[in-house]
Each structure stands twice: as structure tokens, then as C-alpha cells.
Motif scaffolding. Structure first.
Motif, short mmCIF file in Angstrom:
data_model
loop_
_atom_site.label_atom_id
_atom_site.label_comp_id
_atom_site.label_asym_id
_atom_site.label_seq_id
_atom_site.Cartn_x
_atom_site.Cartn_y
_atom_site.Cartn_z
N ASP A 1 10.76 -1.07 6.88
CA ASP A 1 11.74 -0.84 5.83
C ASP A 1 11.44 -1.66 4.58
O ASP A 1 11.67 -1.20 3.45
N LEU A 2 10.93 -2.88 4.75
CA LEU A 2 10.64 -3.72 3.59
C LEU A 2 9.35 -3.30 2.90
O LEU A 2 9.26 -3.38 1.67
N ARG A 3 8.39 -2.87 3.68
CA ARG A 3 7.10 -2.54 3.08
C ARG A 3 7.16 -1.22 2.30
O ARG A 3 6.39 -1.01 1.37
N THR A 4 8.06 -0.32 2.68
CA THR A 4 8.15 0.96 1.98
C THR A 4 8.53 0.78 0.51
O THR A 4 7.82 1.29 -0.38
N PRO A 5 9.60 0.04 0.18
CA PRO A 5 9.89 -0.16 -1.25
C PRO A 5 8.82 -1.01 -1.94
O PRO A 5 8.55 -0.79 -3.13
N LEU A 6 8.22 -1.97 -1.22
CA LEU A 6 7.16 -2.75 -1.84
C LEU A 6 5.98 -1.86 -2.20
O LEU A 6 5.36 -2.02 -3.26
N THR A 7 5.67 -0.92 -1.32
CA THR A 7 4.55 -0.01 -1.61
C THR A 7 4.86 0.85 -2.83
O THR A 7 3.98 1.10 -3.68
N ARG A 8 6.12 1.33 -2.94
CA ARG A 8 6.49 2.14 -4.11
C ARG A 8 6.38 1.32 -5.40
O ARG A 8 5.91 1.80 -6.43
N LEU A 9 6.84 0.05 -5.35
CA LEU A 9 6.73 -0.80 -6.53
C LEU A 9 5.27 -1.04 -6.91
O LEU A 9 4.92 -1.03 -8.10
N LYS A 10 4.44 -1.31 -5.89
CA LYS A 10 3.02 -1.52 -6.16
C LYS A 10 2.39 -0.27 -6.78
O LYS A 10 1.56 -0.36 -7.70
N LEU A 11 2.76 0.89 -6.29
CA LEU A 11 2.23 2.14 -6.84
C LEU A 11 2.69 2.34 -8.28
O LEU A 11 1.90 2.74 -9.15
N ALA A 12 3.98 2.03 -8.53
CA ALA A 12 4.49 2.19 -9.90
C ALA A 12 3.77 1.25 -10.86
O ALA A 12 3.43 1.63 -11.99
N LEU A 13 3.53 0.03 -10.43
CA LEU A 13 2.82 -0.92 -11.30
C LEU A 13 1.36 -0.50 -11.49
O LEU A 13 0.79 -0.71 -12.56
N ALA A 14 0.78 0.05 -10.45
CA ALA A 14 -0.62 0.48 -10.57
C ALA A 14 -0.76 1.62 -11.56
O ALA A 14 -1.79 1.75 -12.26
N LEU A 15 0.28 2.49 -11.66
CA LEU A 15 0.23 3.61 -12.58
C LEU A 15 0.71 3.23 -13.99
O LEU A 15 0.58 4.03 -14.91
N GLY A 16 1.31 2.05 -14.11
CA GLY A 16 1.82 1.63 -15.41
C GLY A 16 0.73 1.14 -16.33
O GLY A 16 -0.43 0.97 -15.95
N GLU A 17 1.14 0.92 -17.57
CA GLU A 17 0.20 0.43 -18.58
C GLU A 17 -0.15 -1.03 -18.29
O GLU A 17 0.73 -1.84 -18.01
#
Length: 454
Positions: free
Chosen positions: A261-277
């Protein structure tokens, strides 16, 4: 006051001499009273019965000798003496001979040293009986002939020699009584040994099962055995083991769910940052996410432990080499002194994690790290991890093992840590039945000593 001190000293000495094992103490409790009883009975038998019978027999023999001497004095003719000798032989079993011109021996033959205590009461009884019955000088020997007692009395013209059967002088069945008492003692001791050993074996099996469970080793063949109280304790242990195992399984399941449960939102945040500027703010957030992920790993590792891992036999040097790679990547100068042939029975992943925490801690706070291993004289293995860092004050060694503890003023903590490295390492060592202690390192920093049982 001196009496009290002596009593305390004697009490301490007796306590040190007492057996330390349950088998030894149980044997002492049963065998010692039996031995004391047998000794007391034997002593009473010899003192009250055997000596009394011997004294009466000696008195009777002395009376017969006195009769023979008096009869010879009344009529010292050869014919009368021959008649006297024949009557004594037929009626009393005495062999009487007259030795004209002879004198009494000047000294008495001493009994063998080994049998001296046995013949002393006989000699005293015979001496007393002859003193009471005879007025003439006499000499006797109870040791020269195995089946006879030699008695000589000074008579006019020579010496009268009397050879009496030994059973006329004292009770000869005393040794049979002692033999039966000894056989009975040995038999009772053997029976006690068998029964005590059977009961102690059940307690030893319970202790071994509890010790193995404490190290995380399952003992499926263990079943309650022994006396009723021991079986109750074994049943309680099995129930406790089941409850603990259920708790561990439930906790493991819960932690697996929490981790997911904790790693799922962390993975989404990491993906969002990876796609960000790319930006400084973006990089800072990535570092924060990496630190959060590391902290979650630490918390979960501390809570989960390694209880489910099976014990395996591994080469300690191979395990240490795998752990050393992380310290080398951290830039530490590492020296390993572990015998490649050294084999230990451990949970490999758990021990690897514990050693990794210790080695990385040493690599972060020091430039030189040394890892060594040695076999302990009392059994087991010691793994020594030394560094040349700032070290920890001796009075704060135990504090360093507390979960979430930080010793910032003593050792510059890694900012990524959460204070669980040493706590996890000690938990793993104790889970193996060993422990971890800290000490001053010869390199000037901290020494971590990992002790594992044999």
C-alpha cells in the motif's frame, strides 16, 4: 563471630561442590540418603550385633582354654593330657598340644594394613576374654592361620598351645552382610540412575526444543514426554510456540500489505517526477522520495525480522565477501581476515543484513575497516568488525542498540539512517542464540563483536 564466618565459608565451599546439572542433583538427592542409610545400618550391625556376638564367642573360647589349663594343672601326667586333648578335640573342636621347654613368643604378629581395622576389634575382644579367664601369661595370634586362632598359655614345664577354629572366636559371616549391603546399594543406585536419566532426558528435550525455537529452528519431531509435570510444561511450550507463530504469520501478512500500500503511491509520485520538467525542486523531491523509501525499508525490516528464513550451513568467508562489496563501493579501505574453511549454521539473509549494517556503519564513520572471525574456546564463532572512526563512549554502548536511537554528538550519523541499524543487527544475532557487543577498537574507533553459538 569466627564461628559464623567459618560456617559461611563452609557453606560457599559446599555450594561450589554441588552438582550443577539436574541429573547430578537428582542423583545426589536419591543416592546420598540411601548411602547414608546403608552406612548407618552397617555401623549399627557391627557395633551392636557383630561385636556383641564376637565378644560372647571369645568369652566361650577363653573359658574352654581356661578349663584345659586348669585340667592340666590338676593332673599333668601324659596319660591325663592325652585324655584331655582327645576330649577337647571331640567335644570342643580344639587342637591342644604341649610344648615342653618352650616359652611364649616375645612379640605378636601384626595384621596386614588393609585388614587391620577388621582384626582390631577381634584382638581386643580376645584379649579381654583371656585376661578375665586366665591367671597365667598367654599369647595369641588371630592372623597367622586363615581358619584357626593360635592361643598359647605358659604352664609348668613349657607352653600349652591351643588351635581353635576361627568361628569359635568371632562371627565369620559379617563380610557376607557387608557384601549384601554393597550389592543392594549398587542395585538401588543403578535403578535410580535409569529412572532419573529417563526423566531428565525429557526435560533436556524440552530445553533443546525451546532453545532451537529461540534461534528460529523448527523441531517438528518434538512431542511431550516424561512425567506429568514435564508433559504439562511441554504442552504449554507447544501452545506458546503456536501462538507466537500465528502472531508472526499475521504480522508478516499485515506488513506485506502495508508495504504494498505504501509503495504504490510512492511509485506514482516517482513516475510523476520522472515525467516532470527537470529542476532543482524536482531533484529535491526525488531525494525526499528516495529517503522516504529507504526509511520505509528500514521500518519494515525492523518490524518483519527474518524469522521465516530457514537455517543453512554456509561458508562464512563467502557471506562476508558479499557484505564487503557495499563497504568498498562506499570508498572504505577494507581488510578481511576470515578463514575460507570456516562454516556456520545460520539464516544467511538475516546474518548478511546484520553484518551489512555493521560494516556499512563502520565504513561511513571510518576510513579503514577490518573484518575478522575466530572460533571461540567455549564453542561458536566471533566476528569482529573494527573501524578507525570517532567511536562511542563506553557508557553509551547499550544506548546505541536502542531502536531509533541517535548518538549525534558521539558519531556523526548518516542522515539517511533512522537509528535502526544496530538494533536490527542485535535482533538478528540474538535470534541465532548469540549477541552483539561493542568495544574500543585497536584501530582507535569502534569494535562490534558478533557472537554466534556453535
Amino acid at each position: 563471630m569466627r564461628w559464623r564466618v567459618s560456617t559461611r565459608v563452609l557453606g560457599r565451599w559446599l555450594k561450589r561442590q554441588m552438582p550443577k546439572t539436574l541429573f547430578g542433583r537428582s542423583l545426589l538427592i536419591i543416592v546420598l540418603p540411601v548411602a547414608i542409610m546403608q552406612i548407618a545400618v552397617t555401623y549399627v550391625f557391627f557395633d551392636a550385633h557383630w561385636q556383641t556376638v564376637t565378644s560372647r564367642l571369645s568369652d566361650g573360647l577363653a573359658g574352654d582354654v581356661a578349663w584345659a589349663v586348669e585340667s592340666y594343672r590338676d593332673d599333668p601326667t601324659p596319660a591325663a593330657f592325652a585324655k584331655l586333648s582327645s576330649r577337647a578335640e571331640d567335644s570342643m573342636g580344639l587342637s591342644i598340644a604341649l610344648q615342653p621347654g618352650r616359652k611364649l613368643p616375645a612379640t605378636r604378629r601384626d595384621p596386614p594394613v588393609l585388614f587391620g581395622p577388621f582384626f582390631a576389634p577381634i584382638d581386643r575382644s580376645m584379649q579381654r576374654a583371656l585376661n578375665d579367664r586366665l591367671d597365667d601369661p598367654f599369647w595369641f595370634d588371630t592372623t597367622r592361620y586363615p581358619a584357626y586362632v593360635d592361643i598359647r598359655v605358659a604352664v609348668p614345664g613349657g607352653v600349652m598351645r591351643v588351635l581353635a577354629p576361627r568361628d569359635r572366636a568371632f562371627a565369620t559371616n559379617g563380610h557376607i552382610f557387608v557384601l549384601w549391603m554393597t550389592v543392594a546399594t549398587v542395585l538401588l543406585t543403578t535403578i535410580a540412575l535409569l529412572f532419573i536419566r529417563n526423566q531428565v532426558r525429557a526435560i533436556e528435550r524440552l530445553a533443546n526444543a525451546a532453545e532451537a525455537f529461540g534461534r528460529g529452528v523448527d523441531v517438528p519431531a518434538f512431542k511431550p514426554h516424561g512425567a506429568k509435570e514435564v508433559r504439562r510444561a511441554a504442552t504449554a511450550f507447544l501452545d506458546m510456540r503456536s501462538r507466537i507463530q500465528r502472531h508472526i504469520d499475521q504480522r508478516t501478512t499485515l506488513l506485506a500489505s502495508v508495504s504494498h500500500d505504501l509503495r504504490t503511491p510512492l511509485t506514482r509520485l516517482k513516475l510523476a517526477l520522472a515525467l516532470g520538467e527537470p529542476s532543482k525542486r524536482n531533484q529535491a523531491m526525488k531525494r525526499d522520495l528516495a529517503e522516504m523509501e529507504h526509511m520505509i525499508d528500514e521500518y519494515l525490516a525492523f518490524a518483519r525480522g527474518e524469522g521465516g528464513e530457514a537455517v543453512e550451513t554456509v561458508h562464512l568467508r563467502e557471506l562476508v565477501d558479499e557484505v564487503s562489496e557495499g563497504a568498498l563501493r562506499a570508498g572504505a579501505q577494507l581488510r578481511v581476515a576470515v578463514d575460507p574453511a570456516l562454516i556456520v549454521a545460520v539464516r544467511p539473509n538475516a546474518l548478511k543484513r546484520a553484518l551489512s549494517n555493521l560494516v556499512m556503519n563502520a565504513a561511513v564513520h571510518g576510513e579503514h575497516v577490518e573484518i575478522a572471525a575466530r572460533v571461540r574456546a567455549m564453542g561458536g564463532v566471533e566476528i569482529l568488525i573494527d573501524d578507525d572512526g570517532p567511536g562511542i563512549p563506553a557508557d553509551r554502548y547499550e544506548e546505541a542498540f536502542k531502536a531509533f536511537g541517535r548518538l549525534d554528538e558521539a558519531r556523526n550519523q548518516n542522515t539517511k539512517g533512522v537509528g535502526l541499524g544496530l538494533a536490527i543487527a542485535r535482533d538478528v544475532a540474538r535470534g541465532h542464540g548469540g549477541d552483539i557487543t561493542l568495544d574500543r577498537s585497536p584501530l582507535g574507533g569502534l569494535r562490534a563483536v558478533v557472537r554466534l553459538p556453535g
